[in-house]
Write a protein that holds these residues in place. Sequence first.
Motif, short mmCIF file in Angstrom:
data_model
loop_
_atom_site.label_atom_id
_atom_site.label_comp_id
_atom_site.label_asym_id
_atom_site.label_seq_id
_atom_site.Cartn_x
_atom_site.Cartn_y
_atom_site.Cartn_z
N ASP A 156 1.11 13.30 -33.12
CA ASP A 156 0.10 13.91 -33.14
C ASP A 156 -0.17 15.46 -33.60
OD1 ASP A 156 1.24 15.34 -31.40
OD2 ASP A 156 0.09 14.63 -29.74
N ALA B 118 -2.60 19.42 -33.28
CA ALA B 118 -3.45 20.01 -32.51
C ALA B 118 -4.85 20.34 -32.90
CB ALA B 118 -2.85 21.45 -32.17
N SER C 231 -4.16 17.71 -28.05
CA SER C 231 -3.36 16.70 -28.81
C SER C 231 -4.51 15.64 -29.52
CB SER C 231 -2.50 15.86 -28.00
OG SER C 231 -2.17 14.42 -28.52
N SER D 56 3.84 13.86 -27.42
CA SER D 56 3.07 15.24 -27.47
C SER D 56 3.66 16.36 -26.68
CB SER D 56 1.43 14.89 -27.03
OG SER D 56 0.80 16.19 -27.36
N ILE E 90 1.72 19.16 -26.87
CA ILE E 90 0.77 20.17 -27.16
C ILE E 90 -0.24 20.11 -25.73
CG2 ILE E 90 -1.60 20.47 -28.17
CD1 ILE E 90 -0.09 18.83 -30.80
N SER F 178 -3.51 19.99 -23.59
CA SER F 178 -4.67 19.42 -23.82
C SER F 178 -5.65 19.76 -22.55
CB SER F 178 -4.68 17.82 -24.06
OG SER F 178 -3.85 17.45 -25.26
#
Length: 349
Positions: free
Chosen positions: A44, A46, A88, A122, A124, A126
């Motif tokens: 994925d 950002a 994500s 992921s 990231i 979120s």
Amino acid sequence: MKKIFKAGWVILALGALLAIVGAAFNGVKAVEFNGFKVQTVKKDTAITKTYAKKEFERIEFVNGSGYFVPMELEIKQGQDYSVSYSGSSRFEPKIDYQNGTLKVARGQEMHGFSFDLNNYRSKIDSKLIITVPENVKLSFVKVNGNYDNIKLEKLNIATLELEADSSEKLSLNEVTTERTDIDMNTDEVTITNSKLNNGELSLDRVADLVVSGGELTNINVKVDSEGRVYYKDGLVLNGGGTQLADEVYGYASDDDNDADNDSDYADNSEPSADLDADTITIKGKYEIKNNSGATRIMNATVQGYRLTNKHGENNLHDQQQTNGGTLEENADQADVLTLSSQTGENTVK
């Protein structure tokens, strides 16, 4: 049935082996299992998105609890109606407006089995943020899903429904409700300067429930875990009650004349949370039921007390009992706090 079960595990093992071999030769980088279906985990990126601004009075998360989504959810007061997402690309929600209702469908979910040898999962952070203007009263808010954290701040809601099987934290700050239905399996719950009315706050697995200020009116609080409950900073408890154990720990079948029952209660006392209350106000008849935990009350504004214990300890100011019994002080008044226990400790200072 056993053959089907064994076959499923064989398929799972073969999938794991293929994933390992594929990754070793730069083939399949990551796979996960949705049931017995093998699917590739996509890498994925950002993203940051702001969705179309439209007015709404209802908020609904429409696709149920399901699997866990690693995302924070925040619904709060703002300058205007807005919905924004950052995080994500895998977990980007789907946003739809229908007749004054903001509908949110979650993005891709994390499934139970995965073989992610090249770190495609992921990393990231979120977050989904929903804002409503200051003068807006929401008629209905329903969140049904598993998220990292759920936060509601400075909201006026007619009916609030929150349900999650697994979340890290729930936070309500300056939230007012007319109807309340909260059923959470979560690590931590904080409720600050909020006025929750008419309903239930049911918590499982919670390590800490902290309610500071505000008022709980006709709210039945149920905590089915061994965590801690804190009521403090001027909280008003008006109607309803607090139950710190499973519902079936014996009050309905209590028989003071049955020695066998006494033995059963002492031997089979289920673990329950401790409750500490400091600087609270009681209106009407309010009962805190415990099982084996400690219930400690300090600086309460209330007219009277009733402490009852099956086998544990009662401490009511200068009065003390060490092996069960009942202690009362002005128990015939309108505003009375009752502490009930099986084998725990009741203390009022």
